[in-house]
Design an enzyme around this catalytic site. Structure first.
Site, mmCIF file in Angstrom:
data_model
loop_
_atom_site.group_PDB
_atom_site.id
_atom_site.type_symbol
_atom_site.label_atom_id
_atom_site.label_comp_id
_atom_site.label_asym_id
_atom_site.label_seq_id
_atom_site.Cartn_x
_atom_site.Cartn_y
_atom_site.Cartn_z
ATOM 1 N N GLY A 115 -5.703 -6.865 -1.337
ATOM 2 C CA GLY A 115 -4.486 -7.401 -1.938
ATOM 3 C C GLY A 115 -4.471 -8.893 -2.202
ATOM 4 O O GLY A 115 -3.714 -9.373 -3.034
ATOM 5 N N ASP A 152 1.582 -2.382 8.631
ATOM 6 C CA ASP A 152 0.692 -2.768 7.544
ATOM 7 C C ASP A 152 -0.485 -1.815 7.520
ATOM 8 O O ASP A 152 -0.678 -1.005 8.441
ATOM 9 C CB ASP A 152 0.208 -4.210 7.745
ATOM 10 C CG ASP A 152 -0.049 -4.929 6.438
ATOM 11 O OD1 ASP A 152 -0.190 -4.246 5.399
ATOM 12 O OD2 ASP A 152 -0.115 -6.168 6.441
ATOM 13 N N GLY A 153 -1.288 -1.908 6.482
ATOM 14 C CA GLY A 153 -2.545 -1.188 6.402
ATOM 15 C C GLY A 153 -3.703 -2.162 6.501
ATOM 16 O O GLY A 153 -3.505 -3.369 6.660
ATOM 17 N N GLU A 162 0.460 -12.099 4.981
ATOM 18 C CA GLU A 162 0.439 -11.000 5.939
ATOM 19 C C GLU A 162 0.215 -11.512 7.355
ATOM 20 O O GLU A 162 0.800 -11.006 8.318
ATOM 21 C CB GLU A 162 -0.646 -9.994 5.550
ATOM 22 C CG GLU A 162 -0.320 -9.218 4.285
ATOM 23 C CD GLU A 162 -1.479 -8.365 3.809
ATOM 24 O OE1 GLU A 162 -1.234 -7.273 3.292
ATOM 25 O OE2 GLU A 162 -2.640 -8.802 3.924
ATOM 26 N N GLY A 197 0.795 -1.213 0.000
ATOM 27 C CA GLY A 197 0.000 0.000 0.000
ATOM 28 C C GLY A 197 0.831 1.268 0.000
ATOM 29 O O GLY A 197 2.050 1.247 0.202
#
Length: 225
Positions: free
Chosen positions: A97, A81-82, A103, A30
Site C-alpha cells: 500500500g 490491519d493486514g 500505519e 485491504g
C-alpha cells in the site's frame, strides 16, 4: 443453506468480537478490513474509527460509521490491519500500500495492534518474498540510493504505471522497494535501514504487533504476544 466463509471473512468476524461499544478503533486497508467494516455496521457497534487508508475512510462514511481525523487523536483502543508476512516473533512486513508510515503511527498509538492473516502469510521466520519499503524525503533520494548500493542491496524506486515519475506517499515522499536476497533478522534490518538520514519509515513492524488473528482450516486462532 449454510454459506461457507472465506478466511478473510472469518478473521473479520473474530475481530468484530474483540470490539466494544465506545472504543476508538483503527482500521487499515485491504479486503479483510472491508469485511470488518461490514461486520461493525451489521452488529451496530457504537465506535469511532481512525484510519490511514482513504479507501477505508470512504467505506466507513458510506456505511454511516463515524470517522475521526488521525491527527486529533493521541490514543487508540484497538487497531486491526493486514500484512504481507508475519513471523512467530510478531515481526511483520508490509509492502503493497505504501502507507506504512501512517500505519505505524496508528500501531504505536494503539493499546492493541492486531494483524489479520491466513496461514500462507505466517511462518517461523520472514521469507522476504515481498520487498521492504522505505519512505524517504525527496531531498535524500540520491543519498539513500548511494548508501543502498554501498550495502549491495537490490532496490528500485516505485514508479507510476499511468504517469511519468515516482509513486509518492500521502505526504509527497518517495517509496523505494528493497528486495532482500537472503535472510536477515528483521529487527537488525529495521535498525540498519532506519538509521540512514532521510529515511522516514521502514515497512518492517518489529515491535508494534501485539496479536495475530490466524485463519487456517476454517477456523481462527488468536495468537497473543
Amino acid at each position: 443453506m449454510e454459506v461457507m466463509m472465506n478466511s478473510k471473512q472469518l478473521c473479520a468476524q473474530y475481530a468484530e468480537s474483540l470490539i466494544e461499544d465506545g472504543m476508538i478503533v483503527s482500521l487499515g486497508g485491504g479486503q479483510t478490513i472491508q469485511y470488518l467494516i461490514t461486520e461493525i455496521k451489521e452488529k451496530n457497534r457504537k465506535v469511532k474509527v481512525v484510519t490511514p487508508s482513504s479507501h477505508t475512510a470512504i467505506s466507513c462514511i458510506q456505511k454511516g460509521i463515524d470517522v475521526l481525523a488521525l491527527q486529533w487523536n493521541s490514543s487508540i483502543d484497538i487497531a486491526f490491519d493486514g500484512c504481507d508476512e508475519v513471523d512467530e516473533n510478531f515481526c511483520a512486513l508490509k509492502s503493497g500500500g505504501g502507507i506504512h508510515t501512517l500505519e505505524k503511527i496508528t500501531a504505536s498509538m494503539a493499546e492493541q495492534y492486531i494483524l489479520m492473516v491466513d496461514d500462507t502469510k505466517y511462518a517461523p521466520k520472514l521469507k522476504y518474498t515481498h520487498p521492504v519499503v522505505l519512505e524517504v524525503l525527496p531531498e535524500a533520494f540520491s543519498y539513500i540510493c548511494a548508501k543502498l548500493k554501498e550495502m549491495n542491496y537490490v532496490f528500485a524506486p516505485r514508479l507510476a504505471s499511468n504517469k511519468d515519475g515516482f509513486i509518492l506517499s500521502e505526504h509527497g515522499n518517495i517509496l523505494i522497494d528493497i528486495h532482500i536476497q537472503s535472510y536477515i533478522d528483521p529487527k537488525e534490518l529495521y535498525s540498519l535501514l532506519k538509521s540512514m538520514t532521510g529515511v522516514i519509515e521502514v515497512s518492517l513492524f518489529v515491535r508494534e504487533v501485539t496479536g495475530i488473528l490466524l485463519a487456517s482450516n476454517d477456523q481462527v486462532e488468536f495468537l497473543r504476544k
